[in-house]
Design an enzyme around this catalytic site. Structure first.
Site, short mmCIF file in Angstrom:
data_model
loop_
_atom_site.label_atom_id
_atom_site.label_comp_id
_atom_site.label_asym_id
_atom_site.label_seq_id
_atom_site.Cartn_x
_atom_site.Cartn_y
_atom_site.Cartn_z
CE LYS A 128 44.63 34.47 62.42
NZ LYS A 128 44.06 34.69 61.84
CD GLN A 145 43.18 35.94 58.29
OE1 GLN A 145 43.42 35.37 59.19
NE2 GLN A 145 42.70 37.31 58.58
CG ASP A 167 40.10 30.27 61.39
OD1 ASP A 167 39.98 31.04 62.10
OD2 ASP A 167 39.70 30.94 60.11
N1 GUN Z 1 39.26 37.52 59.44
C1 GUN Z 1 39.39 38.50 60.61
N2 GUN Z 1 39.18 37.61 61.70
C2 GUN Z 1 39.22 36.41 61.27
C3 GUN Z 1 39.90 34.98 61.77
O1 GUN Z 1 39.83 35.18 63.32
N3 GUN Z 1 40.17 33.78 61.23
C4 GUN Z 1 40.06 34.34 59.69
N4 GUN Z 1 40.58 32.90 58.69
N5 GUN Z 1 39.69 35.19 59.83
C5 GUN Z 1 40.10 36.18 59.69
#
Ligand code: GUN
Length: 292
Positions: free
Chosen positions: A54, A98, A121
């Site tokens: 990311k 995350q 998110d």
């Molecule tokens: N863990 C798995 N997918 C995601 C996501 O799209 N965002 C976040 N913050 N954690 C994740």
């Protein structure tokens, strides 16, 4: 039938190029680069990989990223304090914590602390609540579900009246995908670990979204000929012939299902690149909203 392979890398790249162009235009107009804070708690290896990709993607499109890697021993209060500080920082347009958090954290409280305007998110309870209600719109759509919908609409144009089956009811993928499919006027069935006659239900699907985290669970004879199959699973399967000792595979037995489906996403290279592209889009949106 041999399915069309939906190339998420190419589609994701197009979206990223659009985001990069819009950011370049913003910067030319004297506006700051959008900023994304990533918060990673603990040392989950898969999460470390996701967060790094990311951050790399941010750099490539002109989003400044601010990385916070905290030990698993961090207290709930310290994590919430960091989020509150990021809420107050004007250079930070989006905040991504995350998931999953290490055991012991109150995830809901952390996600509720993120300012709704910075919740790129889309996991804030207010955002999810709006997603679930008729006539309401969330500020941000969760990234993987947004990517799944983008691929489905790219493939099928209209989802109206189609039989959609979602395998999995997670907060991150299954449930928000199901809500989005309802909003797109599909007829939606959500299956999970307690569902009976799974194979029979899946066989009804015109479109199938698999997000259960079970390697190659969906077999060729589970799928109706002509179904569009979106595989969200990313499972590590031991494989001594690979340098890392494992390979990545989806929730769908790809080779078998590709014989009957009309279109299918590969793993890797299907939904994954869309998740990141949607995060970049959401961060740009947050920056634009902050200036209104
Ligand atoms: N863990 C798995 N997918 C995601 C996501 O799209 N965002 C976040 N913050 N954690 C994740």
């Amino acid at each position: 039938m041999t399915a069309k392979v939906i190339d998420g890398k190419v589609i994701g790249e197009q979206i990223r190029a659009e985001v990069a162009a819009e950011i370049e235009e913003r910067v030319r107009a004297g506006k700051p680069h959008p900023g994304l804070a990533t918060v990673l708690v603990g040392e989950n290896p898969a999460s470390q990989v996701y967060v790094r990709s990311k951050q790399k993607a941010c750099a490539e499109v002109g989003i400044e990223s601010f990385g916070y890697n905290l030990p698993a021993t961090t207290s709930q209060a310290d994590l919430e304090k960091l989020v509150a500080d990021l809420n107050a920082d004007p250079k930070v347009n989006g905040i991504l914590v995350q998931l999953p958090l290490p055991p012991g954290f109150d995830e809901e409280r952390v996600l509720s602390t993120i300012s709704v305007e910075k919740d790129v998110d889309g996991f804030h309870p207010i955002n999810i609540g709006r997603l679930a209600q008729k006539g309401r719109d969330p500020l941000f759509i969760p990234c993987t579900p947004a990517g799944v919908m983008y691929l489905l609409e790219h493939e099928l144009h209209s989802l109206e009246g189609l039989e959609a089956v979602v395998l999995g009811r997670s907060n991150i993928v299954g449930m928000p995908v199901a809500l989005l499919l309802v909003r797109a006027n599909a007829t939606v069935t959500i299956c999970h670990s307690r569902s009976k006659d799974l194979k029979e239900i899946v066989r009804r699907a015109d479109l199938l979204v698999a997000a259960v985290g079970k390697a190659e669970m969906v077999k060729g004879d589970w799928v109706k000929p002509g179904c569009v199959v979106i595989d969200v699973g990313i499972n590590r399967v031991e494989d001594a012939s690979k340098p890392r000792g494992y390979r990545l595979t989806g929730d769908v037995a790809y080779d078998e299902v590709a014989e009957v489906a009309r279109a299918i996403t590969p793993v890797p290279g299907g939904v994954g690149p869309l998740t990141i592209a949607m995060l970049l889009k959401n961060t740009l949106r947050a920056a634009n909203l902050a200036e209104k």
